[in-house]
Design an enzyme around this catalytic site. Structure first.
Site, short mmCIF file in Angstrom:
data_model
loop_
_atom_site.label_atom_id
_atom_site.label_comp_id
_atom_site.label_asym_id
_atom_site.label_seq_id
_atom_site.Cartn_x
_atom_site.Cartn_y
_atom_site.Cartn_z
N ILE A 12 0.75 -1.45 -0.07
CA ILE A 12 -0.03 0.06 0.07
C ILE A 12 0.80 1.21 0.10
O ILE A 12 0.66 1.99 -0.72
CB ILE A 12 -1.01 -0.04 1.27
CG1 ILE A 12 -1.88 -1.11 1.07
CG2 ILE A 12 -1.68 1.22 1.30
CD1 ILE A 12 -2.74 -1.26 0.00
N CYS A 140 -9.73 -2.92 2.17
CA CYS A 140 -9.95 -2.86 0.65
C CYS A 140 -11.28 -3.55 0.37
O CYS A 140 -12.10 -2.90 -0.13
CB CYS A 140 -8.80 -3.86 -0.08
SG CYS A 140 -8.32 -5.39 0.74
N ASN A 141 -11.68 -4.65 1.23
CA ASN A 141 -13.07 -5.07 1.28
C ASN A 141 -14.10 -4.14 1.78
O ASN A 141 -15.23 -3.86 0.96
CB ASN A 141 -13.11 -6.30 2.13
CG ASN A 141 -12.76 -7.41 1.34
OD1 ASN A 141 -12.84 -7.76 0.00
ND2 ASN A 141 -11.73 -8.20 2.11
N HIS A 194 -16.39 -8.24 8.63
CA HIS A 194 -16.35 -7.21 7.76
C HIS A 194 -17.61 -6.45 7.87
O HIS A 194 -17.57 -5.34 7.77
CB HIS A 194 -16.54 -8.08 6.42
CG HIS A 194 -15.31 -8.80 5.96
ND1 HIS A 194 -15.09 -10.27 6.33
CD2 HIS A 194 -14.05 -8.50 5.76
CE1 HIS A 194 -14.05 -10.73 6.12
NE2 HIS A 194 -13.22 -9.91 5.87
N GLY A 195 -18.81 -7.36 8.13
CA GLY A 195 -19.95 -6.26 8.44
C GLY A 195 -19.80 -4.98 9.43
O GLY A 195 -20.10 -3.93 8.85
N HIS A 220 -10.29 -9.67 -5.02
CA HIS A 220 -11.25 -10.06 -4.08
C HIS A 220 -12.41 -10.42 -4.99
O HIS A 220 -12.65 -9.45 -5.78
CB HIS A 220 -11.56 -9.48 -2.90
CG HIS A 220 -10.63 -9.09 -2.03
ND1 HIS A 220 -9.67 -10.11 -1.24
CD2 HIS A 220 -9.99 -8.19 -1.51
CE1 HIS A 220 -8.98 -9.55 -0.45
NE2 HIS A 220 -9.05 -8.15 -0.48
P1 NAD Z 1 3.13 -4.82 3.52
O1 NAD Z 1 3.54 -5.67 4.34
O2 NAD Z 1 3.11 -5.09 1.99
O3 NAD Z 1 3.90 -3.42 3.54
C1 NAD Z 1 4.20 -3.04 5.22
C2 NAD Z 1 5.56 -2.28 5.10
O4 NAD Z 1 5.69 -1.82 6.26
C3 NAD Z 1 6.96 -3.13 4.70
O5 NAD Z 1 7.56 -2.60 3.87
C4 NAD Z 1 7.52 -3.46 6.05
O6 NAD Z 1 8.74 -3.59 6.00
C5 NAD Z 1 7.26 -1.86 6.81
N1 NAD Z 1 7.14 -1.90 8.27
C6 NAD Z 1 6.97 -3.04 8.98
N2 NAD Z 1 7.23 -2.41 10.16
C7 NAD Z 1 7.63 -1.06 10.12
C8 NAD Z 1 8.06 -0.16 11.18
N3 NAD Z 1 8.05 -0.41 12.50
N4 NAD Z 1 8.26 1.33 10.74
C9 NAD Z 1 8.28 1.45 9.20
N5 NAD Z 1 7.82 0.42 8.36
C10 NAD Z 1 7.56 -0.79 8.86
O7 NAD Z 1 1.71 -4.51 4.04
P2 NAD Z 1 0.63 -3.91 2.96
O8 NAD Z 1 -0.24 -5.00 2.65
O9 NAD Z 1 0.84 -2.58 2.39
O10 NAD Z 1 -0.30 -3.36 4.52
C11 NAD Z 1 -0.38 -2.15 5.05
C12 NAD Z 1 -1.42 -1.94 5.78
O11 NAD Z 1 -2.73 -1.60 4.69
C13 NAD Z 1 -2.45 -2.71 6.69
O12 NAD Z 1 -3.09 -2.19 7.67
C14 NAD Z 1 -3.27 -3.38 5.66
O13 NAD Z 1 -4.34 -3.97 6.38
C15 NAD Z 1 -3.66 -2.41 4.83
N6 NAD Z 1 -4.24 -2.88 3.54
C16 NAD Z 1 -3.65 -3.62 2.70
C17 NAD Z 1 -4.07 -4.34 1.56
C18 NAD Z 1 -3.37 -5.20 0.78
O14 NAD Z 1 -4.48 -6.08 0.19
N7 NAD Z 1 -2.27 -5.62 0.87
C19 NAD Z 1 -5.62 -3.47 1.35
C20 NAD Z 1 -5.82 -2.68 2.02
C21 NAD Z 1 -5.33 -2.27 2.95
#
Ligand code: NAD
Length: 355
Positions: A12, A140-141, A194-195, A220
């Site tokens: 993200i 995302c959902n 999710h709801g 999804h």
């Molecule tokens: P990810 O694991 O791809 O990325 C997280 C990043 O944060 C990594 O680069 C990791 O190295 C870094 N990180 C970890 N600890 C850290 C710290 N203490 N300080 C700085 N950086 C740190 O995760 P993501 O999929 O991008 O998800 C991140 C957030 O976005 C979550 O809350 C997730 O639920 C949300 N999200 C993810 C998705 C998805 O499908 N991937 C969709 C929507 C929302």
């Protein structure tokens, strides 16, 4: 120009950084990254300054010959606002630092709602984030469901929502996620969580969801049934959804029969990383019987929350109203799949698309 630090440069965070950089009223101050490697190298090549969470991690970057501008604490101090895109739970820990340095922050969907003053979806509740210091962009959902439900609720009223969320097992760069060869009720208990997450956006909405996880990384897929408060006409509902800038009503003529074809379509359309920021609602799946609405929609989990993060920043700093912010974000990102579908129709059949 709003100076935005992106803490957590993963799936993200890297996309949010690129989206922020594309806007006329904000700049990327830098990105927080935990370790050196190809993602850090590409961030530097893209022109982003890197900040390490601690002095130890900074030393590890320096040992690898990777330039580091400072620590995450420096990034927080130098930025007007942080987008925290670290893994679930880390954002909550980081909030202490943001508060100490009086830097507002946007959190992501895996954080508990209590991490922020409000949960956010630009289409549904933009104004609730106005002037807030801490905002959570829902998952995302939940983003996908909120975008679909907002126009239905405004136009017809909603009595109840039932949705089955068939969720991808992991993102393409997550080899440890699964299942590899299984189909999981996930969670097995009904309804799923999710709801209640959708209710952080629509507090009084009646909604029940069921979750399934499958061996896929693409998107999804939601099967949605909404009991409306009034009867509706199927063509009117299709038109209503097609007018939404963040809903792509997939025309039958495009011959897109699944999530793989949608992603291929996005890559062929020149989308960065093949990203699809919109909900993809199959036009043929939109059915209305009296007051019962049904559809299938696909959600690109890596992408749909990205424009929402940009709008959350504008709402927090009162830079634009909802319609202006959404329009600016969409224009700068290039949300034009609808137009491109017409183009592809011409290429495919040589006649204008009437969807
Ligand atoms: P990810 O694991 O791809 O990325 C997280 C990043 O944060 C990594 O680069 C990791 O190295 C870094 N990180 C970890 N600890 C850290 C710290 N203490 N300080 C700085 N950086 C740190 O995760 P993501 O999929 O991008 O998800 C991140 C957030 O976005 C979550 O809350 C997730 O639920 C949300 N999200 C993810 C998705 C998805 O499908 N991937 C969709 C929507 C929302």
């Amino acid at each position: 120009m709003l100076s935005v630090g992106v803490n957590g440069y993963g799936t993200i965070g890297k996309r949010v950084a690129d989206a922020v950089r594309a806007q006329p009223d904000m700049v990327v101050q830098g990105v927080g990254k935990t370790s050196p490697g190809h993602v850090a190298d590409n961030a530097l090549a893209a022109g982003y300054s890197l900040y390490a969470p601690s002095d130890d991690e900074k030393a590890s970057f320096e040992g690898a010959g990777t330039d580091v501008a400072g620590t995450v604490e420096d990034l927080v101090a130098e930025s007007d606002v942080i987008v925290d895109a670290t893994p679930g739970g880390v954002g909550e820990q980081n909030r202490t630092l943001y508060e100490q340095l009086e830097t507002p922050a946007v959190f992501q969907g895996a954080e508990a709602p209590a991490v922020a003053e409000t949960s956010f979806n630009a289409r549904a509740n933009y104004d609730e984030a106005r002037d807030a210091s801490y905002v959570r962009v829902v998952s995302c959902n939940t983003t996908g469901l909120s975008r679909l439900l907002a126009p239905l609720k405004e136009t017809y009223g909603i009595e109840t929502v039932r949705a089955t969320l068939i969720r991808r097992g992991g993102d393409p760069d997550q080899p440890s996620r699964g299942p590899i060869n299984d189909i999981l009720p996930d969670p097995i208990t009904v309804p799923s969580h999710h709801g209640p997450d959708v209710q952080t956006i629509f507090p009084s909405l009646s909604i029940d969801t069921m979750g399934v996880t499958v061996p896929a990384t693409l998107m999804h897929l939601h099967g949605v049934n909404v009991t409306l408060e009034s009867t509706a006409d199927v063509d009117a509902v299709r038109d209503l959804l097609a007018k939404e800038s963040r809903i792509f009503v997939v025309p039958e003529s495009a011959r897109i029969e699944g999530c793989g074809a949608l992603r291929e379509f996005a890559r062929d359309s020149g989308r960065p990383r093949g990203d699809i920021w919109e909900n993809c609602v199959w036009g043929e799946s939109i059915s209305v019987e009296g007051d019962e609405f049904y559809c299938f929609q696909a959600i690109h989990q890596e992408a749909d929350v990205v424009p929402e993060n940009v709008d959350a920043l504008r709402a927090m700093f009162d830079l634009k109203d909802a319609a202006e912010s959404i329009a600016t974000t969409d224009e700068r990102l290039g949300l034009s799949l609808r137009q491109r579908s017409r183009d592809s129709e011409r290429v495919l059949t040589g006649r204008a698309c009437d969807d």
